[in-house]
Design an enzyme around this catalytic site. Sequence first.
Site: not given
Length: 341
Positions: A7, A64
């Site tokens: 992420n 992500r």
Amino acid sequence: MKVAVINSGSSSLKFKLFDMSSGEVLYAVLVEHIGEKNSPMKTHHDALESIDVDLSSIDVIGHRVVHGGEEFNEPTIVDDEVIRKIEELTHLAPLHNPANLEGILVSKQKAPNTTQIAVFDTAFHSKMPQVAYLYALPYEMYEKHKIRRYGFHGTSHSYLLKECALLLKKETKELNIITLHLGNGASACAIENGVSIDTSMGFTPLEGLVMGSRCGDIDPAIVLYMQRDLGFSVKKIDEVLNKKSGLLGICNSSDIRDILQRDDDKSKLAIDMMVRRVKKYIGSYMALLGRVDAIVFSGGIGENSVYIREKIMNNDLGGETPVFVIKTDEELEIARQCLSF
Ligand code: ADP
């Protein structure tokens, strides 16, 4: 089966490695201050270098990605074409997509033979009906310029739906619920029969709730007034709305923990404004959904502050509707989605 999730944000990188057969987290690290002055972490490459895991030994790497536009409605294997499209979407998410992309590029370089999958924050909201995602602007603004509600935090809302279904011992598609992700960024989502049918964030993550430093809903004419009458540049307006507003704008702190310790009028006002906005969204989503099986609180504030939760739910808001507090896990949801197709 080992799945790693990256992420990669503008100045931070969260990395988690899961053993999906046992569900165990094998390794987790948060690298902060990337690219900041005096930080040893100059780039996302440095950040990934500092992680003590051989990326090429992992089965699948999930990434992500904040904005998938109308293109990406589900987890997608990253190839050159997908990279190009994520790049193209940068104008819709100038702060987020470039950082997400950097994580993807570095990880592809370090593990060229590993399957890499992009999971989009917007995807969970992609089934919203047009009546929810259109703004009442000239229709061509949507057709030509793709100006519409996209919604964000989708990975979190999706995780909360699944966890709520486990708690209620029902299938997700049987559930009508309202999920509240209340962190520095915050959004509400109306879920009908397991599908997001409305959400508070819109074209960008600026719309909706009062957030740490973002204003959420305001009269759009205020922006014109700032430009025309106050002479603010576009850059300055952007900074005011995204970085200097919300709780921070009212009481000089964006951190609820800090604000709750204080006893001055502005701090109380900031909390009351945030709470009131959440209440307004819950009320309007109850009206849209008719039957509501549960209200779910999550995010740093939603998970931890009994005081804020009680303030939001007072005056018997929701009546007998069960209220759950669920710790969100966006990385685990990304890892699960990586294996789901
Ligand atoms: P982000 O959107 O950056 O991921 P988080 O979900 O971590 O943010 O939420 C950050 C917010 O949660 C901050 O306002 C912080 O004060 C609040 N928070 C964290 N822990 C607590 C706590 N124990 N009580 C009240 N608020 C908390």
